[in-house]
Design a protein around this motif. Structure first.
Motif, PDB file in Angstrom:
ATOM      1  N   THR A  77      54.521  -1.275  40.067  1.00  0.00           N
ATOM      2  CA  THR A  77      55.370  -0.315  39.933  1.00  0.00           C
ATOM      3  C   THR A  77      55.947   0.191  38.778  1.00  0.00           C
ATOM      4  O   THR A  77      56.561   1.076  38.565  1.00  0.00           O
ATOM      5  CB  THR A  77      56.575  -0.487  41.158  1.00  0.00           C
ATOM      6  N   ASP A  78      55.834  -1.097  37.836  1.00  0.00           N
ATOM      7  CA  ASP A  78      56.511  -0.920  36.510  1.00  0.00           C
ATOM      8  C   ASP A  78      55.429  -0.888  35.290  1.00  0.00           C
ATOM      9  O   ASP A  78      55.631  -1.767  34.508  1.00  0.00           O
ATOM     10  CB  ASP A  78      57.543  -1.995  36.307  1.00  0.00           C
ATOM     11  N   ARG A  79      54.608  -0.100  35.246  1.00  0.00           N
ATOM     12  CA  ARG A  79      53.567  -0.169  34.390  1.00  0.00           C
ATOM     13  C   ARG A  79      54.068  -0.001  32.799  1.00  0.00           C
ATOM     14  O   ARG A  79      53.502  -0.638  32.167  1.00  0.00           O
ATOM     15  CB  ARG A  79      52.423   0.883  34.659  1.00  0.00           C
ATOM     16  N   ASP A  80      55.198   0.802  32.706  1.00  0.00           N
ATOM     17  CA  ASP A  80      55.793   0.929  31.830  1.00  0.00           C
ATOM     18  C   ASP A  80      56.213  -0.393  30.979  1.00  0.00           C
ATOM     19  O   ASP A  80      56.095  -0.946  29.889  1.00  0.00           O
ATOM     20  CB  ASP A  80      56.832   1.878  31.436  1.00  0.00           C
ATOM     21  N   LEU A  81      56.582  -1.246  31.855  1.00  0.00           N
ATOM     22  CA  LEU A  81      57.423  -2.594  31.415  1.00  0.00           C
ATOM     23  C   LEU A  81      56.055  -3.651  31.049  1.00  0.00           C
ATOM     24  O   LEU A  81      56.281  -4.587  30.224  1.00  0.00           O
ATOM     25  CB  LEU A  81      58.309  -3.250  32.523  1.00  0.00           C
ATOM     26  N   VAL A  82      55.130  -3.567  32.120  1.00  0.00           N
ATOM     27  CA  VAL A  82      53.857  -4.382  31.730  1.00  0.00           C
ATOM     28  C   VAL A  82      53.326  -3.992  30.220  1.00  0.00           C
ATOM     29  O   VAL A  82      52.906  -5.068  29.704  1.00  0.00           O
ATOM     30  CB  VAL A  82      52.795  -4.073  32.919  1.00  0.00           C
ATOM     31  N   GLU A  83      53.330  -2.698  29.952  1.00  0.00           N
ATOM     32  CA  GLU A  83      52.512  -2.457  28.640  1.00  0.00           C
ATOM     33  C   GLU A  83      53.672  -2.821  27.575  1.00  0.00           C
ATOM     34  O   GLU A  83      53.221  -3.512  26.452  1.00  0.00           O
ATOM     35  CB  GLU A  83      52.492  -0.869  28.451  1.00  0.00           C
ATOM     36  N   VAL A  84      54.979  -2.858  27.858  1.00  0.00           N
ATOM     37  CA  VAL A  84      55.856  -3.434  26.669  1.00  0.00           C
ATOM     38  C   VAL A  84      55.772  -4.824  26.570  1.00  0.00           C
ATOM     39  O   VAL A  84      55.709  -5.572  25.334  1.00  0.00           O
ATOM     40  CB  VAL A  84      57.337  -3.104  27.343  1.00  0.00           C
ATOM     41  N   ALA A  85      55.582  -5.581  27.602  1.00  0.00           N
ATOM     42  CA  ALA A  85      55.270  -7.142  27.776  1.00  0.00           C
ATOM     43  C   ALA A  85      53.995  -7.302  26.724  1.00  0.00           C
ATOM     44  O   ALA A  85      54.047  -8.345  26.321  1.00  0.00           O
ATOM     45  CB  ALA A  85      55.375  -7.613  28.969  1.00  0.00           C
ATOM     46  N   ARG A  86      52.958  -6.541  27.189  1.00  0.00           N
ATOM     47  CA  ARG A  86      51.780  -6.848  26.593  1.00  0.00           C
ATOM     48  C   ARG A  86      51.904  -6.645  25.189  1.00  0.00           C
ATOM     49  O   ARG A  86      51.231  -7.405  24.247  1.00  0.00           O
ATOM     50  CB  ARG A  86      50.662  -5.854  27.233  1.00  0.00           C
ATOM     51  N   GLN A  87      52.380  -5.539  24.613  1.00  0.00           N
ATOM     52  CA  GLN A  87      52.808  -5.565  23.217  1.00  0.00           C
ATOM     53  C   GLN A  87      53.433  -6.867  22.629  1.00  0.00           C
ATOM     54  O   GLN A  87      53.106  -6.998  21.427  1.00  0.00           O
ATOM     55  CB  GLN A  87      53.636  -4.182  22.967  1.00  0.00           C
ATOM     56  N   VAL A  88      54.500  -7.235  23.214  1.00  0.00           N
ATOM     57  CA  VAL A  88      55.312  -8.361  22.890  1.00  0.00           C
ATOM     58  C   VAL A  88      54.534  -9.452  22.714  1.00  0.00           C
ATOM     59  O   VAL A  88      54.520 -10.268  21.830  1.00  0.00           O
ATOM     60  CB  VAL A  88      56.516  -8.483  23.615  1.00  0.00           C
ATOM     61  N   GLN A  89      53.520  -9.714  23.636  1.00  0.00           N
ATOM     62  CA  GLN A  89      52.786 -10.949  23.741  1.00  0.00           C
ATOM     63  C   GLN A  89      51.829 -10.818  22.861  1.00  0.00           C
ATOM     64  O   GLN A  89      51.224 -11.943  22.301  1.00  0.00           O
ATOM     65  CB  GLN A  89      52.098 -10.987  25.149  1.00  0.00           C
ATOM     66  N   TRP A  90      51.073  -9.770  22.635  1.00  0.00           N
ATOM     67  CA  TRP A  90      50.036  -9.514  21.474  1.00  0.00           C
ATOM     68  C   TRP A  90      50.943  -9.894  20.197  1.00  0.00           C
ATOM     69  O   TRP A  90      50.348 -10.452  19.269  1.00  0.00           O
ATOM     70  CB  TRP A  90      49.670  -8.138  21.402  1.00  0.00           C
TER      71      TRP A  90
END
Length: 417
Positions: A285-298
């Protein structure tokens, strides 16, 4: 004996009615029916967000607008809010995957939109006592409704289904309107909230009525009292009678909670029922937050996993979801980390030189040099490259910029010098 039982039943019924009036916070001077009503057909509303069409006096909404939200508004002739505090609304086919809000503007602040979430009416009507809102005063120039995928439950692109706005009414104060709002507050379903997992009664705020838990306990006590006073020999059994009454009240609360749970499961089934396990996993439900977390993880892929990562966001939901999505990294909520550090460890108040207004510098046990600070959807925090710091109106962090994109700002804290 029979007359005592009859009197007892009458007193119990009368007590229930009086308690309902008290729970609804009815003004005894109000009439049973509203003296005045303002009636608005659904077709009178304008679909400013999404695609709508008029049919048989209703506004049929066929598609959502930006951010998967549908909005319908109506410019009114201007009326005093205090004269019409009771809202009645009716929809046809509103899916359980959409949350519903009521919005209004006042003539004294036309640029400010006030919004309150409403219980879900489905294919029916609901009522809401607007006197619960301190903003409901003065002259009202615009009203409207907004429907959007239920936060924290429905993926944004899977929540919408066509529905119709049948109409709305605003009533002057009345017993009937207040009791209808009480029934909506007690029994109409609500989407999941953080408190839903442990709240037996109402799990949202924004009502002026008594919670059903309080009213049920008061009714159980009165019923047991009438039993003890009117039935011969019952005084010796007052405590057992009270226990039975409380158990009956608890059963009522549990049935209401179970009905709400069934509705919430139906809403979840409408989204996930036809998907297998793997597909459900991808429908977050929070794809935008998943994408933000992926950017930070990378961004931190070469960093030690125990490097402190402090999150700062506008509200609690994105805060804790980002902490979750960043696992197994050593992620914290920035504000909580500073509170836990204490005033001595946080070294407050210190001020940064070179800024137009003094701002306290933050440093503590968790926020130490080398920490990574993530700001999400926080436009008041900006990075100043000339001064080498990220600052808001009331705080400054000496830091180096790591990433700045859309609503995401990531910096590395340098520490105090």
């Amino acid at each position: 004996m029979r007359w005592r039982v009859g009197v007892g039943v009458a007193l119990v019924v009368a007590s229930a009615f009086v308690l309902a009036l008290l729970a609804a916070r009815v003004d005894w001077r109000d009439p049973w029916h509203p003296r005045e009503r303002q009636t608005f057909e659904g077709a009178a509303f304008l679909a400013v967000g999404g695609q709508g069409r008029e049919l048989d006096g209703h506004l049929h909404v066929d598609a959502p607008g930006p951010e998967n939200t549908a909005v319908q508004t109506l410019a009114t002739a201007g009326f005093e809010a205090a004269a019409f505090p009771l809202l009645r609304y009716r929809f046809d086919g509103l899916p359980p995957t959409l949350a519903l809000s009521f919005a209004f503007r006042r003539t004294d602040a036309p640029d400010q939109l006030h919004v309150v979430e409403l219980p879900w009416p489905g294919s029916g009507s609901g009522s809401f006592d607007l006197r619960a809102l301190p903003e409901w005063h003065g002259a009202i120039e615009e009203i409207g409704f907004a429907e959007f995928p239920t936060p924290q439950m429905t993926p944004p692109d899977r929540g919408f289904a066509p529905f119709a706005l049948v109409g709305a009414e605003l009533w002057s104060p009345s017993w009937r309107g207040s009791l209808a709002a009480l029934g909506t507050a007690w029994f109409d379903p609500w989407p999941w909230t953080i408190r839903s997992v442990h709240a037996l009664g109402r799990d949202v705020a924004g009502f002026r009525q008594w919670p059903l838990t309080v009213a049920s306990a008061a009714f159980a006590g009165l019923a047991a009292l009438w039993w003890a006073l009117l039935v011969p020999g019952a005084r010796r059994r007052f405590l057992p009678a009270l226990a039975i009454a409380l158990a009956a009240g608890w059963l009522l609360l549990d049935l209401v909670w179970a009905a709400g749970l069934q509705w919430r499961h139906a809403a979840a089934d409408a989204v996930y029922g036809a998907l297998d396990g793997e597909q459900r996993t991808r429908q977050v439900t929070d794809r935008d937050l998943v994408e933000v977390a992926r950017q930070v993880q990378w961004l931190l892929r070469n960093e030690p996993v125990d490097t402190p990562v402090l999150i700062h966001a506008r509200s609690g939901y994105p805060l804790y979801r980002l902490v979750w999505h960043l696992l197994p990294r050593n992620a914290f909520v920035l504000s909580q980390a500073m509170e836990a550090a204490g005033p001595r460890q946080a070294r407050l108040p210190l001020y940064a030189a070179g800024f137009d207004t003094p701002a306290p510098l933050l440093q503590g046990e968790v926020l130490r040099p080398g920490s990574v600070v993530v700001f999400y959807d926080m436009p008041n925090w900006r990075y100043d490259a000339a001064r080498g710091a990220v600052a808001s109106t009331d705080a400054v962090l000496p830091a180096d910029l790591l990433l700045q994109r859309d609503r995401l700002l990531v910096v590395r804290y340098r520490g105090l010098r």
